[in-house]
Design an enzyme around this catalytic site. Structure first.
Site, PDB file in Angstrom:
ATOM      1  N   LYS A  30     -26.240  41.835  75.093  1.00  0.00           N
ATOM      2  CA  LYS A  30     -26.055  41.503  76.621  1.00  0.00           C
ATOM      3  C   LYS A  30     -25.480  39.998  76.852  1.00  0.00           C
ATOM      4  CE  LYS A  30     -29.107  45.131  77.768  1.00  0.00           C
ATOM      5  NZ  LYS A  30     -30.596  45.610  78.444  1.00  0.00           N
ATOM      6  N   ASP A  44     -30.027  46.245  85.169  1.00  0.00           N
ATOM      7  CA  ASP A  44     -31.373  46.480  84.435  1.00  0.00           C
ATOM      8  C   ASP A  44     -32.482  46.150  85.421  1.00  0.00           C
ATOM      9  OD1 ASP A  44     -30.954  47.017  81.990  1.00  0.00           O
ATOM     10  OD2 ASP A  44     -30.654  44.998  81.132  1.00  0.00           O
TER      11      ASP A  44
END
Length: 289
Positions: A73, A112
């Site tokens: 990420k 997220d």
């Protein structure tokens, strides 16, 4: 990075190393079937040293977008900058890549935090806690601390075994969280309304998360982002104390919804999420048997 992917069925993937464990294909292919959309969602195993090139040529490989999972990420953010939107820029991490409808360029975002917060509000209607304890300082912690501070307006106590790593994260992202050494966890739990585990401790194949929940108030909520197993030892311990618990599967499902809408044009609702959850729960049970 301009989208030059061919016409025809829409193709998307999840990129990780390893990636075989990912349930994202089950989620998105379930939603494609429910919405009667022609498309395909697959896994793509990419090593860290191949990530930048893979992202650069993603459209050439036939993909119109992707999810990014562990451990890529933060590296994906570096590779895609400056083609990232505000959430990704703020967190310096990317978990979703999509085509900009106006420019045709592939851009990175981060869903997220939104997925975590949506699931928490649905699981605990009316939640209005003031103080949260977050365990861990990895990629998921970034998004969760950010949304707790900036969306929920909560005071965050960030607990990590490596204090310097947690302090660096707070400074880099301009967060307000107070950093605690793991040894001081009991004090951090006192008076907290929410405890969130963002570490891999308690996951199948990993060491257990061994903490004493006694300092938590009886009204506290315990949230574990681990979803394999669905009820982790932490959640079992919290449930035995009568505390409200929230598992990590809902976060996985709700963080997926914005990407699905951008890639495939279908808006995900609570019924879609429930359908995918049922299938994943069955898949997890099959895996244990």
């Amino acid at each position: 990075m301009t989208d030059t992917s061919p016409s025809g069925p829409k193709k998307v993937c999840v990129i990780g190393w390893p990636v075989e464990h990912s349930r994202s294909p089950l989620i998105h292919n379930t939603w494609l079937a429910r919405h009667h959309i022609e498309g395909e969602y697959t896994r793509l195993a990419v090593s860290p040293d191949e990530l930048a090139d893979t992202l650069r040529y993603l459209p050439t490989l036939g993909f119109r977008g992707a999810n990014i999972t562990v451990p890529h990420k933060e590296a994906a953010f570096e590779a895609l900058t400056p083609f990232v939107d505000e959430p990704a820029a703020r967190l310096e991490a990317v978990n979703t890549i999509y085509r900009d409808a106006h420019t045709g360029e592939m851009r990175g975002t981060n869903t997220d935090g939104a997925g975590f917060w949506t699931h928490l509000k649905q699981s605990v209607p009316g939640f209005n806690g003031k103080t949260a304890v977050v365990l861990g300082a990895g990629g998921a912690a970034r998004a969760i601390v950010d949304v707790l501070e900036n969306e929920a307006g909560m005071s965050v106590r960030l607990v990590n075994r490596t204090v310097a790593r947690a302090a660096d994260m707070v400074a880099a992202l301009d967060l307000k969280a107070t950093v605690y050494d793991w040894r001081h966890l009991p004090g951090a739990l006192e008076g907290a309304d929410l405890l969130v585990n963002t570490t891999s401790l308690g996951m199948t194949g990993e060491p257990p998360l061994e903490i004493d929940l006694a300092p938590l108030p009886a009204t506290a909520v315990v949230y574990d982002i681990v979803y394999v197993p669905l009820e982790t030892p932490l959640l079992a311990q919290a449930r035995a104390r009568g505390l409200k618990t929230v598992d990590g599967l809902g976060m996985l499902l709700w963080q997926a919804a914005p990407g699905f809408a951008r890639w495939f044009g279908g808006e995900v609702d609570a019924d879609d999420v429930a359908a995918a959850r049922t299938l994943i729960e069955a898949d997890l049970k099959k895996e244990r048997s």
